[in-house]
Design an enzyme around this catalytic site. Sequence first.
Site, PDB file in Angstrom:
ATOM      1  N   ASP A 213       0.915  -1.178   0.029  1.00 57.99           N
ATOM      2  CA  ASP A 213       0.063  -0.038  -0.005  1.00 57.99           C
ATOM      3  C   ASP A 213       0.918   1.150  -0.121  1.00 57.99           C
ATOM      4  O   ASP A 213       1.872   1.226   0.552  1.00 57.99           O
ATOM      5  CB  ASP A 213      -0.813   0.096   1.448  1.00 57.99           C
ATOM      6  CG  ASP A 213      -2.011   0.934   1.050  1.00 57.99           C
ATOM      7  OD1 ASP A 213      -1.946   2.031   0.746  1.00 57.99           O
ATOM      8  OD2 ASP A 213      -3.255   0.457   1.531  1.00 57.99           O
TER       9      ASP A 213
ATOM     10  N   HIS B 148      -9.823   1.126  -6.688  1.00 58.69           N
ATOM     11  CA  HIS B 148     -10.719   0.411  -7.341  1.00 58.69           C
ATOM     12  C   HIS B 148     -11.334   1.214  -8.566  1.00 58.69           C
ATOM     13  O   HIS B 148     -12.248   0.948  -9.164  1.00 58.69           O
ATOM     14  CB  HIS B 148     -11.926   0.254  -6.610  1.00 58.69           C
ATOM     15  CG  HIS B 148     -11.781  -0.737  -5.530  1.00 58.69           C
ATOM     16  ND1 HIS B 148     -10.789  -1.950  -5.244  1.00 58.69           N
ATOM     17  CD2 HIS B 148     -12.546  -0.881  -4.011  1.00 58.69           C
ATOM     18  CE1 HIS B 148     -11.011  -2.543  -4.137  1.00 58.69           C
ATOM     19  NE2 HIS B 148     -11.968  -1.998  -3.443  1.00 58.69           N
TER      20      HIS B 148
ATOM     21  N   GLY C 105      -4.170   6.452   0.996  1.00 55.06           N
ATOM     22  CA  GLY C 105      -5.677   6.229   0.874  1.00 55.06           C
ATOM     23  C   GLY C 105      -6.035   6.046  -0.856  1.00 55.06           C
ATOM     24  O   GLY C 105      -5.495   6.794  -1.356  1.00 55.06           O
TER      25      GLY C 105
ATOM     26  N   ASP D 139      -7.330  -5.625  -3.294  1.00 50.99           N
ATOM     27  CA  ASP D 139      -8.278  -4.858  -2.336  1.00 50.99           C
ATOM     28  C   ASP D 139      -7.763  -3.370  -2.430  1.00 50.99           C
ATOM     29  O   ASP D 139      -7.743  -2.938  -1.466  1.00 50.99           O
ATOM     30  CB  ASP D 139      -8.514  -5.419  -1.064  1.00 50.99           C
ATOM     31  CG  ASP D 139      -9.684  -4.976  -0.194  1.00 50.99           C
ATOM     32  OD1 ASP D 139     -10.594  -4.340  -1.009  1.00 50.99           O
ATOM     33  OD2 ASP D 139      -9.474  -4.939   0.906  1.00 50.99           O
TER      34      ASP D 139
HETATM   35 MG    MG Z   1     -12.015  -3.716   0.230  1.00 45.02          MG
END
Ligand code: MG
Length: 214
Positions: free
Chosen positions: A65, A138, A69, A135
């Site tokens: 990551d 998106h 955010g 995940d």
């Molecule tokens: Mg998710």
Amino acid sequence: MDPRLREIADHTRGFLPDDEADALRAAAATARPGLWLEIGTYCAKSTVHLGSVARDRGAHLVTLDHHHGSEENQEGWDYHDSSLVDPHTGLLETLPHARHAIHDAGLEQTVTLLVGSTQQVAPWWTSPIELLFLDGNHTEDVAQHDYAAFSRHLTPGALLLVHDVFEDPRDGGRPPWNVVQRALASGDFVQESVTGSLRALRRTDGDTEEGSAR
Ligand code: MG
């Protein structure tokens, strides 16, 4: 699940309902040990769930990551949490929260926090992957990039888990759904389970569409 880790996961910020967390661990329990990769750590809620299984299975979990955010976490969006803004940068900063969760869960030997964007990491990633949990961002471009860049490292029989997959567009964005459709259409994956917005697919052969082309 170890009740202490469950409590830590429950108190960690994130977007993972209990039934999906349970399904995530159940699927992970069927993965071979080796290297597991989670894309999208946020504050490490799902990382604690996956990490608890990884520790039991003798797997190593890398969680990737940039920690600033996704779009939906930014100011003015539905999933913004102003307490996560770093006054130094003015940006969302989830890394300290993720480190605390992994430390508190005693998972520091099992989990490697990898800080960067998927675009930065994909060009040099070469390790075979036994479990991939998508995940991250998106948006269509990034979701498709992440699938293409990392699913080609899945070994035959490895697991592909995709979060936030909504069949009905009124329930959520299209990109994760499109990724799952692409994986199934490639003929290289079969779907094993659907729990809420979590899909578990298994790679059936040694050549993804991208793998065949390279
Ligand atoms: Mg998710």
